[in-house]
Design a protein around this motif. Structure first.
Motif, PDB file in Angstrom:
ATOM      1  N   ARG A 288      34.473  50.281  58.359  1.00 43.38           N
ATOM      2  CA  ARG A 288      32.560  50.099  58.092  1.00 43.38           C
ATOM      3  C   ARG A 288      32.618  49.187  56.790  1.00 43.38           C
ATOM      4  O   ARG A 288      31.857  48.332  56.444  1.00 43.38           O
ATOM      5  N   GLN A 289      33.653  49.546  55.952  1.00 44.79           N
ATOM      6  CA  GLN A 289      33.321  48.822  54.426  1.00 44.79           C
ATOM      7  C   GLN A 289      33.672  47.609  54.671  1.00 44.79           C
ATOM      8  O   GLN A 289      33.154  46.582  54.003  1.00 44.79           O
ATOM      9  N   ALA A 290      34.931  47.076  55.496  1.00 47.39           N
ATOM     10  CA  ALA A 290      35.339  45.771  55.844  1.00 47.39           C
ATOM     11  C   ALA A 290      34.056  44.929  56.292  1.00 47.39           C
ATOM     12  O   ALA A 290      33.828  43.899  56.106  1.00 47.39           O
ATOM     13  N   MET A 291      33.517  45.582  57.365  1.00 53.21           N
ATOM     14  CA  MET A 291      32.212  45.054  57.728  1.00 53.21           C
ATOM     15  C   MET A 291      31.205  44.677  56.734  1.00 53.21           C
ATOM     16  O   MET A 291      30.450  43.540  56.853  1.00 53.21           O
ATOM     17  N   ALA A 292      30.900  45.738  56.090  1.00 55.96           N
ATOM     18  CA  ALA A 292      29.698  45.685  55.147  1.00 55.96           C
ATOM     19  C   ALA A 292      30.304  44.353  54.186  1.00 55.96           C
ATOM     20  O   ALA A 292      29.376  43.674  53.824  1.00 55.96           O
ATOM     21  N   LEU A 293      31.682  44.370  53.455  1.00 55.77           N
ATOM     22  CA  LEU A 293      31.865  43.348  52.577  1.00 55.77           C
ATOM     23  C   LEU A 293      31.865  41.973  53.373  1.00 55.77           C
ATOM     24  O   LEU A 293      31.183  41.213  52.646  1.00 55.77           O
ATOM     25  N   TYR A 294      32.027  41.800  54.757  1.00 55.73           N
ATOM     26  CA  TYR A 294      32.013  40.505  55.202  1.00 55.73           C
ATOM     27  C   TYR A 294      30.297  40.250  55.451  1.00 55.73           C
ATOM     28  O   TYR A 294      30.012  39.152  55.119  1.00 55.73           O
ATOM     29  N   LEU A 295      29.574  41.262  55.667  1.00 58.61           N
ATOM     30  CA  LEU A 295      28.159  41.000  55.979  1.00 58.61           C
ATOM     31  C   LEU A 295      27.599  40.405  54.639  1.00 58.61           C
ATOM     32  O   LEU A 295      26.694  39.696  54.593  1.00 58.61           O
ATOM     33  N   LYS A 296      27.985  40.953  53.542  1.00 56.76           N
ATOM     34  CA  LYS A 296      27.213  40.755  52.143  1.00 56.76           C
ATOM     35  C   LYS A 296      28.146  39.187  51.443  1.00 56.76           C
ATOM     36  O   LYS A 296      27.561  38.903  50.665  1.00 56.76           O
TER      37      LYS A 296
END
Lengths: 304, 166
Positions: A288-296
């Motif tokens: 989930r953190q990896a996804m959040a980092l990419y989204l941002k």
């Protein structure tokens, strides 16, 4: 008299051009698919054995469970029957349990890989893109092998899903070669998706299938997550580019993908709630953190 | 000096008014629709407070958790009463409520009831946070579990019975 001959000649030429264009598109698409499958088969050293537990995680991240389980009507896991409304009619997700008759119990891992990467049925026909293979075309070999092992370990359930109720004529399926050359990205397996978050968001988690604009052919021309005014069931889907999410912190996004709460304390509903409840909520917090980092990141739609 | 002070408070007042009158999702709603949006808004405010603690944005605050849990119980009991089967309730301006609420009323009530029950469990846990028997970390973990369970009511109900506009 001469004019008539001239017109027939012209018509003949037009038909000729059409036929060769169709043939060209089919050959070109076949090339792309063969290439993608070859890259899949060659990637990774040896075919390792799959891990069912990891496979379940892949299924969660990829939304297989929410699309192939008719939760609202108490349907069994992966037994299909979910109705997907679209401008082209209603698609019904098939049974993909390990049942040998109604499901995919007799499939091999290569059959699954061809379905996911290329949208090809075992009999060589195309799948409709309601099955989001345009996103799965990037899936990594290990993920597909793990997924396969998990799928085959689920309980077999008998009973086929009802047929699709489409507004399109049956032969339109054959025209999907054309659609695929336009809308299934080609450069997928070549390592464009090196970062975990980008791989998940742009690939298996298929966020673009709802969060990006579609054209009249139902294709997603650029896969930018800039929102879709007419998403599933005609409802609007918000933009989730880095710019649209500028008020969200990484923690906000991680929390959202875990329980569906927005930074204001509201709870998301509709399809997004299902994506979270049956999908991202079950992923590791690192994913989930990896996804959040990419989204941002500025890779997501640019922030300039 | 005095005048300066007055100017500052006028400006402050204006600022507050601006913040207060900022258009929200429920601008233009009235009657029962406005009433339930306000109630939902209160739930949202409390959820945000607890969420911010669990995200580590704010420090752990046992009293705030207790207040939030109590608000969940109180509003949970009232939810179904805020959705009468009337014309205004079904199609009042700005409503995001889906017709399925009334065609699948039993399911709607079941989700609301379950939400209230889970909120009671949450309130019970929240009431023991101040006893000093547990570390902040243990408390935080207990709150997380209970809040997550309760929040399934929020998301589960919104998933089936609400379609967000704009």
């Amino acid at each position: 008299m001469r004019a008539r001959r001239f017109i027939s000649l012209l018509a003949l030429c037009a038909v000729g051009i059409c036929v060769s264009a169709v043939a060209y598109v089919q050959v070109r698409n076949q090339d792309i698919e063969d290439n993608r499958f070859a890259l899949f088969s060659e990637s990774g050293a040896a075919r390792s054995t799959g891990d069912a537990e990891r496979g379940e995680n892949v299924a969660r991240a990829s939304g297989c469970i929410s699309c192939h389980t008719d939760k609202a009507n108490g349907g069994a896991l992966l037994a299909g029957g979910v109705k997907l409304e679209s401008p082209f009619g209603t698609f019904v997700s098939p049974n993909i349990t390990s049942d040998k008759e109604s499901g995919i119990g007799l499939w091999t891992v290569d059959m699954l890989a061809k379905a996911l990467l290329n949208g090809r049925r075992p009999d060589g026909k195309h799948y409709w893109p309601a099955f989001p293979y345009a996103a799965y075309a990037v899936m990594q070999q290990q993920d597909i092998i793990d997924l396969f092992v998990w799928l085959q370990s689920t309980d077999p359930v008998q009973g086929a899903s009802p047929e699709h109720a489409l507004l399109l004529p049956g032969f339109a399926r054959a025209g999907l070669s054309f659609w695929k050359t336009l809308f299934v990205p080609v450069d997928y397996q070549s390592g464009r998706f090196s970062e975990r978050g980008e791989y998940l968001v742009e690939g298996p988690a298929h966020c673009a299938e709802c969060h990006a604009r579609r054209n009249l052919l139902g294709g997603i021309p650029d896969r930018r997550l800039s929102g879709n005014r007419r998403g599933p069931e005609g409802a609007a889907v918000p933009a989730i580019t880095a710019d649209a999410l500028r008020e969200w912190t990484i923690e906000d996004l991680m929390f959202f993908l875990e329980i569906g709460m927005t930074p204001e304390g509201d709870f998301t509903g509709g399809h997004m709630a299902a994506v979270i409840d049956q999908g991202t909520a079950h992923l590791s917090s690192a994913d989930r953190q990896a996804m959040a980092l990419y989204l941002k990141s500025s890779f997501n739609g640019g922030t300039e | 000096m005095f005048k300066h002070y007055r100017l500052r408070s006028v400006m402050l007042g204006l600022g507050v008014m601006l913040v207060v009158s900022q258009p929200t999702a429920h601008t233009g709603a009235s009657g029962i629709v406005k009433e339930r949006m306000d109630a939902m808004g209160v739930l949202g405010d409390h959820a945000r407070v607890v969420g911010d603690m669990l995200k580590g944005k704010t420090a752990f605050d046992a009293d705030a958790v207790e207040t939030a849990a109590a608000a969940f119980v109180m509003h949970g009991e009232q939810i179904t009463g805020l959705f009468p089967d009337t014309e205004e309730s079904r199609s009042g301006a700005r409503t995001e409520a889906l017709p399925a609420i009334w065609s699948e009323w039993d399911d709607f009530v079941a989700i609301a009831t379950r939400f209230t029950e889970d909120s009671r469990v949450f309130a019970n846990i929240a009431s023991k946070l101040d006893s000093g028997e547990q570390s902040d970390e243990e408390n935080s973990r207990a709150v997380r579990t209970a809040f997550f369970r309760t929040s399934k009511g929020c998301s589960g109900c919104h998933e089936r019975f609400r379609l967000k506009q704009d």
